[in-house]
Design a protein around this motif. Structure first.
Motif, PDB file in Angstrom:
ATOM      1  N   LEU A  10       0.820  -1.208   0.000  1.00  0.00           N
ATOM      2  CA  LEU A  10       0.000   0.000   0.000  1.00  0.00           C
ATOM      3  C   LEU A  10       0.859   1.266   0.000  1.00  0.00           C
ATOM      4  O   LEU A  10       0.552   2.227  -0.706  1.00  0.00           O
ATOM      5  CB  LEU A  10      -0.939   0.000   1.204  1.00  0.00           C
ATOM      6  N   GLU A  11       1.938   1.281   0.754  1.00  0.00           N
ATOM      7  CA  GLU A  11       2.805   2.463   0.786  1.00  0.00           C
ATOM      8  C   GLU A  11       3.416   2.727  -0.593  1.00  0.00           C
ATOM      9  O   GLU A  11       3.463   3.865  -1.053  1.00  0.00           O
ATOM     10  CB  GLU A  11       3.908   2.297   1.831  1.00  0.00           C
ATOM     11  N   GLU A  12       3.846   1.686  -1.271  1.00  0.00           N
ATOM     12  CA  GLU A  12       4.400   1.846  -2.623  1.00  0.00           C
ATOM     13  C   GLU A  12       3.324   2.325  -3.601  1.00  0.00           C
ATOM     14  O   GLU A  12       3.553   3.218  -4.415  1.00  0.00           O
ATOM     15  CB  GLU A  12       5.004   0.527  -3.096  1.00  0.00           C
ATOM     16  N   LEU A  13       2.133   1.756  -3.495  1.00  0.00           N
ATOM     17  CA  LEU A  13       1.033   2.163  -4.361  1.00  0.00           C
ATOM     18  C   LEU A  13       0.697   3.639  -4.143  1.00  0.00           C
ATOM     19  O   LEU A  13       0.551   4.402  -5.101  1.00  0.00           O
ATOM     20  CB  LEU A  13      -0.198   1.293  -4.081  1.00  0.00           C
ATOM     21  N   GLN A  14       0.596   4.064  -2.897  1.00  0.00           N
ATOM     22  CA  GLN A  14       0.282   5.461  -2.621  1.00  0.00           C
ATOM     23  C   GLN A  14       1.419   6.391  -3.033  1.00  0.00           C
ATOM     24  O   GLN A  14       1.186   7.534  -3.408  1.00  0.00           O
ATOM     25  CB  GLN A  14      -0.084   5.652  -1.155  1.00  0.00           C
ATOM     26  N   VAL A  67       0.722   7.159  -6.614  1.00  0.00           N
ATOM     27  CA  VAL A  67      -0.382   8.107  -6.726  1.00  0.00           C
ATOM     28  C   VAL A  67       0.100   9.509  -6.346  1.00  0.00           C
ATOM     29  O   VAL A  67      -0.236  10.503  -6.991  1.00  0.00           O
ATOM     30  CB  VAL A  67      -1.567   7.671  -5.836  1.00  0.00           C
ATOM     31  N   TYR A  68       0.902   9.579  -5.318  1.00  0.00           N
ATOM     32  CA  TYR A  68       1.466  10.840  -4.832  1.00  0.00           C
ATOM     33  C   TYR A  68       2.346  11.483  -5.904  1.00  0.00           C
ATOM     34  O   TYR A  68       2.218  12.671  -6.198  1.00  0.00           O
ATOM     35  CB  TYR A  68       2.279  10.510  -3.589  1.00  0.00           C
ATOM     36  N   ALA A  69       3.211  10.703  -6.506  1.00  0.00           N
ATOM     37  CA  ALA A  69       4.086  11.219  -7.571  1.00  0.00           C
ATOM     38  C   ALA A  69       3.258  11.721  -8.750  1.00  0.00           C
ATOM     39  O   ALA A  69       3.564  12.761  -9.338  1.00  0.00           O
ATOM     40  CB  ALA A  69       5.059  10.135  -8.023  1.00  0.00           C
ATOM     41  N   GLN A  70       2.190  11.006  -9.081  1.00  0.00           N
ATOM     42  CA  GLN A  70       1.313  11.430 -10.176  1.00  0.00           C
ATOM     43  C   GLN A  70       0.645  12.762  -9.837  1.00  0.00           C
ATOM     44  O   GLN A  70       0.524  13.637 -10.698  1.00  0.00           O
ATOM     45  CB  GLN A  70       0.262  10.368 -10.451  1.00  0.00           C
ATOM     46  N   ALA A  71       0.239  12.946  -8.591  1.00  0.00           N
ATOM     47  CA  ALA A  71      -0.400  14.207  -8.191  1.00  0.00           C
ATOM     48  C   ALA A  71       0.576  15.373  -8.353  1.00  0.00           C
ATOM     49  O   ALA A  71       0.226  16.423  -8.895  1.00  0.00           O
ATOM     50  CB  ALA A  71      -0.895  14.127  -6.749  1.00  0.00           C
ATOM     51  N   PHE A  72       1.805  15.196  -7.904  1.00  0.00           N
ATOM     52  CA  PHE A  72       2.804  16.266  -8.049  1.00  0.00           C
ATOM     53  C   PHE A  72       3.073  16.575  -9.520  1.00  0.00           C
ATOM     54  O   PHE A  72       3.316  17.713  -9.893  1.00  0.00           O
ATOM     55  CB  PHE A  72       4.122  15.896  -7.354  1.00  0.00           C
ATOM     56  N   PHE A  94      -3.268   7.996   4.821  1.00  0.00           N
ATOM     57  CA  PHE A  94      -3.919   9.304   4.889  1.00  0.00           C
ATOM     58  C   PHE A  94      -3.072  10.318   4.140  1.00  0.00           C
ATOM     59  O   PHE A  94      -1.847  10.307   4.246  1.00  0.00           O
ATOM     60  CB  PHE A  94      -4.064   9.756   6.347  1.00  0.00           C
ATOM     61  N   ARG A  95      -3.755  11.183   3.410  1.00  0.00           N
ATOM     62  CA  ARG A  95      -3.055  12.265   2.713  1.00  0.00           C
ATOM     63  C   ARG A  95      -3.912  13.518   2.797  1.00  0.00           C
ATOM     64  O   ARG A  95      -5.121  13.469   2.571  1.00  0.00           O
ATOM     65  CB  ARG A  95      -2.837  11.913   1.249  1.00  0.00           C
ATOM     66  N   ALA A  96      -3.285  14.644   3.124  1.00  0.00           N
ATOM     67  CA  ALA A  96      -3.946  15.953   3.066  1.00  0.00           C
ATOM     68  C   ALA A  96      -3.099  16.828   2.151  1.00  0.00           C
ATOM     69  O   ALA A  96      -1.869  16.826   2.242  1.00  0.00           O
ATOM     70  CB  ALA A  96      -4.057  16.576   4.449  1.00  0.00           C
ATOM     71  N   SER A  97      -3.767  17.548   1.263  1.00  0.00           N
ATOM     72  CA  SER A  97      -3.047  18.396   0.315  1.00  0.00           C
ATOM     73  C   SER A  97      -3.831  19.669   0.036  1.00  0.00           C
ATOM     74  O   SER A  97      -5.046  19.722   0.216  1.00  0.00           O
ATOM     75  CB  SER A  97      -2.785  17.644  -0.993  1.00  0.00           C
TER      76      SER A  97
END
Length: 167
Positions: free
Chosen positions: A70-74, A77-82, A105-108
């Motif tokens: 899950l950490e690798e998957l997120q 997703v995080y890199a794609q958002a940036f 959890f992610r807040a942005s």
């Protein structure tokens, strides 16, 4: 802040083995969108002003190439958002238990071209090859009030897995 809520059962066609139950403010409108296939609950326009809060629940089947961790998957997703979201700022990004399961959890913050700054709080968890996401988006200036609302919605989230469903 405790808000009167209504519980909704979210079932996405094609991913029938996973159901999410979530409670959202009782006065909000709800719908299951066709594209993308997500559940949306929105603050009523008469109280929302120019930008209303909304809750989105998605349940999606991952491809065979998705990381198991899950950490690798997120992280992907995080890199794609940036890379794709203009003016994206991460505020918090960490593991978090989601309905008794390993979650994230992610807040942005992000600012739209019209200058509206929104805060997005998301939690993710994975059940087999299915990713469940709960997000609350609101105006950044309402942060204190919305923090409490997000916790109330998150506390209501339950994930039900039907054993033996064909995929």
């Amino acid at each position: 802040m405790t808000t009167a809520v209504t519980e909704h059962e979210v079932v996405i066609p094609g991913v029938a083995e996973v159901t999410a139950r979530v409670s959202v403010p009782a006065t909000w409108t709800t719908e299951l969108l066709e594209e993308p296939r997500v559940f949306v609950a929105s603050m009523p326009s008469e109280t929302a002003g120019p930008f209303g809060d909304n809750v989105i629940v998605s349940i999606e089947r991952l491809g065979d190439d998705a990381p198991e961790d899950l950490e690798e998957l997120q992280g992907l997703v995080y890199a794609q958002a940036f890379a794709t979201v203009p003016d994206f700022y991460a505020l918090d990004d960490r593991p978090l238990d989601v309905d008794g399961q390993e979650g994230w959890f992610r807040a942005s913050l992000q600012t739209s071209p019209s200058g509206v700054t929104a805060i997005n709080r998301q939690v993710f968890t994975r059940v087999g090859d299915v990713l469940i996401t709960l997000a609350l988006t609101s105006m950044a200036l309402r942060d204190r009030e919305v923090t409490e609302l997000f916790q109330q919605v998150l506390d209501s989230l339950s994930i039900i897995v039907q054993e033996g469903e064909d995929r």
